[in-house]
Design a protein around this motif. Structure first.
Motif, PDB file in Angstrom:
ATOM      1  N   ILE A   1       0.786  -1.242  -0.021  1.00  0.00           N
ATOM      2  CA  ILE A   1      -0.168   0.098  -0.017  1.00  0.00           C
ATOM      3  C   ILE A   1       1.136   1.318  -0.076  1.00  0.00           C
ATOM      4  N   THR A   2       1.974   1.114   0.886  1.00  0.00           N
ATOM      5  CA  THR A   2       3.000   2.307   0.695  1.00  0.00           C
ATOM      6  C   THR A   2       3.458   2.719  -0.645  1.00  0.00           C
ATOM      7  N   GLN A   3       3.892   1.601  -1.415  1.00  0.00           N
ATOM      8  CA  GLN A   3       4.357   1.674  -2.704  1.00  0.00           C
ATOM      9  C   GLN A   3       3.303   2.439  -3.649  1.00  0.00           C
ATOM     10  N   ALA A   4       1.968   1.875  -3.381  1.00  0.00           N
ATOM     11  CA  ALA A   4       1.182   2.267  -4.115  1.00  0.00           C
ATOM     12  C   ALA A   4       0.796   4.049  -4.031  1.00  0.00           C
TER      13      ALA A   4
ATOM     14  N   PRO B   1      -8.033  -2.471  -2.990  1.00  0.00           N
ATOM     15  CA  PRO B   1      -8.507  -3.586  -3.883  1.00  0.00           C
ATOM     16  C   PRO B   1      -7.623  -4.270  -4.953  1.00  0.00           C
ATOM     17  N   ARG B   2      -6.584  -3.534  -5.236  1.00  0.00           N
ATOM     18  CA  ARG B   2      -5.730  -3.900  -6.082  1.00  0.00           C
ATOM     19  C   ARG B   2      -4.555  -4.549  -5.490  1.00  0.00           C
ATOM     20  N   ALA B   3      -4.449  -4.326  -4.299  1.00  0.00           N
ATOM     21  CA  ALA B   3      -3.296  -4.875  -3.250  1.00  0.00           C
ATOM     22  C   ALA B   3      -3.874  -6.527  -2.810  1.00  0.00           C
ATOM     23  N   GLU B   4      -5.139  -6.396  -2.541  1.00  0.00           N
ATOM     24  CA  GLU B   4      -5.760  -7.837  -2.219  1.00  0.00           C
ATOM     25  C   GLU B   4      -5.831  -8.509  -3.498  1.00  0.00           C
ATOM     26  N   GLU B   5      -6.051  -8.106  -4.650  1.00  0.00           N
ATOM     27  CA  GLU B   5      -6.059  -8.906  -5.954  1.00  0.00           C
ATOM     28  C   GLU B   5      -4.499  -9.261  -6.281  1.00  0.00           C
ATOM     29  N   LEU B   6      -3.474  -8.658  -5.951  1.00  0.00           N
ATOM     30  CA  LEU B   6      -2.175  -9.093  -6.310  1.00  0.00           C
ATOM     31  C   LEU B   6      -1.444 -10.240  -5.396  1.00  0.00           C
TER      32      LEU B   6
ATOM     33  N   ARG C   1      -3.352 -12.023  -3.380  1.00  0.00           N
ATOM     34  CA  ARG C   1      -4.145 -13.276  -3.497  1.00  0.00           C
ATOM     35  C   ARG C   1      -3.587 -14.082  -4.785  1.00  0.00           C
ATOM     36  N   ALA C   2      -3.339 -13.411  -5.978  1.00  0.00           N
ATOM     37  CA  ALA C   2      -2.762 -14.111  -7.041  1.00  0.00           C
ATOM     38  C   ALA C   2      -1.402 -14.656  -6.601  1.00  0.00           C
ATOM     39  N   LEU C   3      -0.604 -13.875  -5.797  1.00  0.00           N
ATOM     40  CA  LEU C   3       0.604 -14.612  -5.544  1.00  0.00           C
ATOM     41  C   LEU C   3       0.643 -15.405  -4.332  1.00  0.00           C
ATOM     42  N   ASP C   4      -0.221 -15.626  -3.828  1.00  0.00           N
ATOM     43  CA  ASP C   4      -0.455 -16.452  -2.478  1.00  0.00           C
ATOM     44  C   ASP C   4       0.215 -16.050  -1.520  1.00  0.00           C
ATOM     45  N   LEU C   5      -0.125 -14.653  -1.079  1.00  0.00           N
ATOM     46  CA  LEU C   5       0.394 -13.994  -0.238  1.00  0.00           C
ATOM     47  C   LEU C   5      -0.512 -13.333   0.891  1.00  0.00           C
ATOM     48  N   TRP C   6      -1.707 -13.435   0.296  1.00  0.00           N
ATOM     49  CA  TRP C   6      -2.892 -12.875   1.162  1.00  0.00           C
ATOM     50  C   TRP C   6      -2.985 -13.262   2.622  1.00  0.00           C
ATOM     51  N   GLU C   7      -2.803 -14.460   2.800  1.00  0.00           N
ATOM     52  CA  GLU C   7      -2.920 -15.032   4.201  1.00  0.00           C
ATOM     53  C   GLU C   7      -1.732 -14.277   5.266  1.00  0.00           C
TER      54      GLU C   7
ATOM     55  N   ARG D   1      10.291 -12.677  -2.482  1.00  0.00           N
ATOM     56  CA  ARG D   1      10.454 -12.376  -4.000  1.00  0.00           C
ATOM     57  C   ARG D   1       9.039 -12.095  -4.669  1.00  0.00           C
ATOM     58  N   ARG D   2       8.045 -12.734  -4.262  1.00  0.00           N
ATOM     59  CA  ARG D   2       6.702 -12.595  -4.648  1.00  0.00           C
ATOM     60  C   ARG D   2       6.119 -11.337  -4.288  1.00  0.00           C
ATOM     61  N   LEU D   3       6.527 -11.047  -2.913  1.00  0.00           N
ATOM     62  CA  LEU D   3       6.102  -9.735  -2.272  1.00  0.00           C
ATOM     63  C   LEU D   3       6.570  -8.448  -3.229  1.00  0.00           C
ATOM     64  N   MET D   4       7.855  -8.587  -3.780  1.00  0.00           N
ATOM     65  CA  MET D   4       8.587  -7.599  -4.477  1.00  0.00           C
ATOM     66  C   MET D   4       7.841  -7.604  -5.771  1.00  0.00           C
ATOM     67  N   ILE D   5       7.206  -8.583  -6.298  1.00  0.00           N
ATOM     68  CA  ILE D   5       6.553  -8.446  -7.614  1.00  0.00           C
ATOM     69  C   ILE D   5       4.866  -7.781  -7.450  1.00  0.00           C
ATOM     70  N   ALA D   6       4.625  -8.194  -6.223  1.00  0.00           N
ATOM     71  CA  ALA D   6       3.215  -7.543  -5.938  1.00  0.00           C
ATOM     72  C   ALA D   6       3.388  -6.018  -5.787  1.00  0.00           C
ATOM     73  N   ARG D   7       4.768  -5.685  -5.115  1.00  0.00           N
ATOM     74  CA  ARG D   7       4.726  -4.206  -4.862  1.00  0.00           C
ATOM     75  C   ARG D   7       5.042  -3.578  -6.113  1.00  0.00           C
ATOM     76  N   ALA D   8       5.782  -4.331  -7.204  1.00  0.00           N
ATOM     77  CA  ALA D   8       6.224  -3.579  -8.441  1.00  0.00           C
ATOM     78  C   ALA D   8       4.914  -3.310  -9.121  1.00  0.00           C
ATOM     79  N   LEU D   9       3.953  -4.207  -9.045  1.00  0.00           N
ATOM     80  CA  LEU D   9       2.766  -4.438  -9.898  1.00  0.00           C
ATOM     81  C   LEU D   9       1.737  -3.423  -9.538  1.00  0.00           C
ATOM     82  N   ILE D  10       1.464  -2.839  -8.171  1.00  0.00           N
ATOM     83  CA  ILE D  10       0.683  -2.181  -7.401  1.00  0.00           C
ATOM     84  C   ILE D  10       0.132  -1.104  -8.288  1.00  0.00           C
ATOM     85  N   HIS D  11       0.867  -0.124  -9.231  1.00  0.00           N
ATOM     86  CA  HIS D  11       0.493   0.776  -9.720  1.00  0.00           C
ATOM     87  C   HIS D  11       0.092   0.690 -11.231  1.00  0.00           C
ATOM     88  N   GLY D  12       0.121  -0.723 -11.584  1.00  0.00           N
ATOM     89  CA  GLY D  12      -0.260  -1.052 -13.003  1.00  0.00           C
ATOM     90  C   GLY D  12       0.731  -0.618 -13.784  1.00  0.00           C
TER      91      GLY D  12
END
Lengths: 258, 307
Positions: free
Chosen positions: B101-104, B116-121, B123-129, B144-155
Motif C-alpha cells: 500500500i505504501t508503494q502505491a 482492492p488492487r493490493a488484495e487482488e495481487l 491473492r494471485a501471488l499466494d500472499l494474502w494470508e 520475491r513474490r512480495l516484490m512482484i506484488a509491490r512492483a505491479l501495484i500501480h499497474g
C-alpha cells in the motif's frame, strides 16, 4: 492523475509511514524522553531548584521547563529523520521511493514532516508532564508555535543531511552526542547567560540552540537573553540553507544512486 | 505505430572506481514483448536495469521507457515502470500489506484506491494470508513474490524483473512463470534477467545477450536457437551395452553402461537415429537432451565474445 496529486499523495504516504514507524517503536521513541525529562524535573527542578531560588525573576523550575521542552523537540526531530532515513538506506527500502515518480522536494518534505511530528509529539508529552511540577503560562502562543515548528524543521533537516552522509549506524549518533547535546547544555537550558562572564556570554551567542531555547522561553515566560526577531530570522535563514543543501544532495543521489 | 516499450541507445556507464560496466549498448523492446537480458555475472545486466529504473546514473547515451527519457522525463518514465530488483529492498519490519500500500502511495494512489488492487495481487501471488505478517518472517520465495506484488501495484506498462526466480524452488518457479505469462498476455511488457536459461527459453520471445558491457546477440529466442548446430541427446537403454553401436552419420558414445550419447547436427533427424538403433536391435527406454539448448548457445556466444 495530475502530477500535483501524485506528489501530495506521496507526501502523505511518507508522513503516515514515518508516524507509524515511531508509534510502532514508542518504547524507543516516546517513552525515553518522557522518563529523562521527568528525572530532570525532579532532580534539577524540585530537589536542586528549590535551593537555587529564582532565575531571571522566575522560579528555577519554571525557568528550565521551556529549555527542556525545546531540548526534547530538537533532539527527537533530529533523531527521527536521521535514524529513519538511514534505516531506509541501510535496508535499501529507499529504492522504493527512488523508482517512483516522486520529486526530491516531496521526499524531503515527507521526512521533515515526520521529524516535526515526532519532535512536536514528544514536546507535547514533556509539556504535559511538566504541568505536574509547575504552572505554565503562555506569554505568546504565536511565538511558541512558530519557534517550535521552525526548530523542529531545522533539526529534521540536520538529521536528514546526517543520514545522507552516514555509512553505518555509528555515524548517526556522532553528531547528537558530540555536537547537539553539548550545544544544548550550553544553550541556556539550565541557566541565564547573564550569569556568565562577558567573554563566555559572547561565545554563547554563537550557539544557535541558545536562540531557540530563549525564544521559546520568551513565548512561555516573556523573558529572553536574545532578540526574538533576530532569532526567528536566523532560524528561517538556516532552514533555507539546509533545505537547499538537502535538496541538492537528493538530486545528486548522494549515497543513494550509483 | 506504437512507441517502443524500451529504447536504449549507446548507453555507457563507468563507475567511480573506473570500471566500465556498459560500453555503449543499444537495444529496443516492443510493447507486449517478453524480453530476456542474459549474461554472465558482472556483464552489465543489473547496471542496465539500474539506469532504466533511476537507481544508477548513466555516463552517456540515452534510455527511454514508453517514449519518456529516464533522465529528462523521469517522472513519466517511472510511472510506466515496475521494478523487481535482485536483492530484497523492503523494510523488514513493515507488514506485507503496508509495504504494498505504501508503494502505491508513492505512485499517487490513495489507500482506498490501492486496497482492492493490493488484495487482488496478494491473492494471485499466494500472499494474502500473510498480509499482516512482518516481511522479515516470510520465506525467500514469498519475499520475491512480495516484490512482484509491490512492483505491479500501480499497474505499470513495463515490468523489469532482475533474477526474479533466483533461489526459488522448482514448483514455485513454475507457478511464477505462469503468473508472468498471464501478465504478459494481459499486455504488460516484461523484461527479465535470469541465470536460468530454461526460463528465458520457456518465457521469452526476444533476447539480448550482454557480455563485458556489450551486446553480443540481440534476436528472437527462436532465431537464437536456430543458430544451434549440434544438439546432444542422451538415450537410456533397456539393456546395457559393451560398446557404442555404429550409426551411419552420427557420433555415438557410451554414457554409462545402459545409456548412449548421440550428437545430432542441423539437418539430421532423431527419427533416423531411432531407425538405425532399432535395426541394431537396441531398445531405447527414454530420451533427454544433455543440456539446455540455449545454455549451449549462451556459453559459446559468451566465450566467443570474450576472445
Amino acid at each position: 492523475m495530475s502530477p500535483a496529486r501524485i506528489q501530495w499523495v506521496a507526501f502523505s504516504t511518507i508522513v503516515t509511514k514515518e508516524i507509524r514507524r515511531f508509534m510502532r517503536i514508542w518504547q524507543q521513541t516516546l517513552l525515553p524522553p518522557a522518563i529523562t525529562m521527568t528525572l530532570y524535573f525532579v532532580i534539577f527542578g524540585q530537589l536542586i531548584g528549590s535551593r537555587i531560588g529564582e532565575m531571571d525573576g522566575v522560579g528555577y523550575m519554571a525557568f528550565i521547563v521551556p529549555g527542556l521542552i525545546m531540548m526534547s523537540v530538537i533532539t527527537n526531530a533530529y533523531a527521527n529523520v536521521s535514524s529513519s532515513f538511514f534505516s531506509n538506506k541501510f535496508q535499501r527500502s529507499v529504492e522504493e521511493m527512488m523508482v517512483a515518480p516522486i520529486r526530491p522536494i516531496t521526499i524531503l518534505a515527507g521526512f521533515v514532516a515526520g521529524g516535526v511530528a515526532r519532535g512536536v509529539g514528544v514536546g507535547i508529552i514533556v509539556t504535559l508532564l511538566s504541568l505536574y511540577f509547575t504552572h505554565l503560562q503562555i506569554h505568546s502562543l504565536l511565538v511558541v508555535i512558530t519557534v517550535i515548528l521552525l526548530s523542529a524543521i531545522l533539526f529534521s533537516l540536520g538529521g536528514f543531511i546526517n543520514a545522507v552522509y552516514a555509512t553505518k549506524f555509528d555515524d548517526i549518533s556522532i553528531i547528537p552526542t558530540f555536537v547537539i547535546t553539548p550545544l544544548t547544555y550550553l544553550g541556556g537550558v539550565f541557566y541565564s547567560i547573564g550569569l556568565l562572564p562577558e567573554f563566555w556570554q559572547a561565545v554563547s551567542r554563537f550557539n544557535p540552540i541558545l536562540y531557540m531555547v530563549n525564544t521559546f522561553r520568551y513565548g512561555i515566560l516573556g523573558i529572553s537573553d536574545v532578540n526574538v526577531w533576530f532569532s526567528l530570522g536566523m532560524l528561517v535563514f538556516f532552514i533555507v540553507l539546509l533545505g537547499a543543501f538537502s535538496l541538492w544532495l537528493l538530486r545528486q543521489g548522494k549515497g543513494l544512486r550509483h | 505505430m506504437k512507441v517502443p516499450a524500451l529504447v536504449v541507445q549507446n548507453l555507457t556507464k563507468t563507475y567511480d572506481n573506473g570500471f566500465q560496466a556498459l560500453k555503449g549498448i543499444s537495444l529496443s523492446v516492443e510493447q507486449g514483448d517478453f524480453f530476456a537480458l542474459l549474461g554472465p555475472n558482472g556483464a552489465g545486466k543489473s547496471t542496465t536495469l539500474g539506469i532504466l529504473s533511476g537507481l544508477v546514473q548513466k555516463t552517456s547515451g540515452s534510455a527511454e521507457v514508453m517514449g519518456a527519457d529516464v533522465n529528462a522525463d523521469a517522472f513519466n518514465a517511472r510511472r510506466y515502470l515496475g521494478v523487481v530488483p535482485q536483492e530484497f529492498n523492503f523494510n523488514q519490519f513493515e507488514k506485507v500489506i503496508d509495504i504494498v500500500i505504501t508503494q502505491a502511495g508513492y505512485f499517487g494512489m490513495t489507500q482506498a484506491e490501492a486496497a482492492p488492487r493490493a488484495e487482488e495481487l496478494l491473492r494471485a501471488l499466494d500472499l494474502w494470508e500473510k498480509r499482516d505478517q512482518q516481511s522479515r518472517l516470510l520465506s525467500g520465495g514469498m519475499k520475491r513474490r512480495l516484490m512482484i506484488a509491490r512492483a505491479l501495484i500501480h499497474g505499470p506498462k513495463v515490468l523489469i524483473l532482475d533474477e526474479p526466480t533466483a533461489g526459488v524452488d522448482i514448483e514455485l518457479r513454475r507457478s511464477m512463470w505462469a503468473f508472468m505469462k498471464d501478465l504478459n498476455a494481459a499486455g504488460t511488457t516484461i523484461i527479465l534477467t535470469t541465470h536460468y536459461l530454461e526460463e528465458a527459453e520457456q518465457l521469452c520471445r526476444n533476447v539480448a545477450i550482454i557480455n563485458h558491457g556489450e551486446i553480443v546477440q540481440n534476436t528472437s529466442v527462436r532465431g537464437l536457437l536456430s543458430q544451434l548446430n549440434t544438439e546432444t541427446f542422451i538415450l537410456d537403454l533397456n539393456e546395457s551395452l559393451d560398446a557404442a553401436p555404429l550409426l551411419n552419420g552420427y557420433a555415438v558414445r557410451l554414457a554409462g553402461l545402459d545409456a548412449l550419447e548421440v550428437d545430432v547436427t542441423k539437418g539430421q533427424s532423431i527419427n533416423d537415429v531411432f531407425t538405425q538403433l532399432t535395426a541394431s536391435n537396441v531398445q531405447v527406454r527414454s530420451m533427454r537432451t544433455k543440456s539446455n539448448r540455449l545454455e549451449e548457445l549462451f556459453v559459446s556466444l559468451v566465450r566467443g565474445s570474450a576472445k
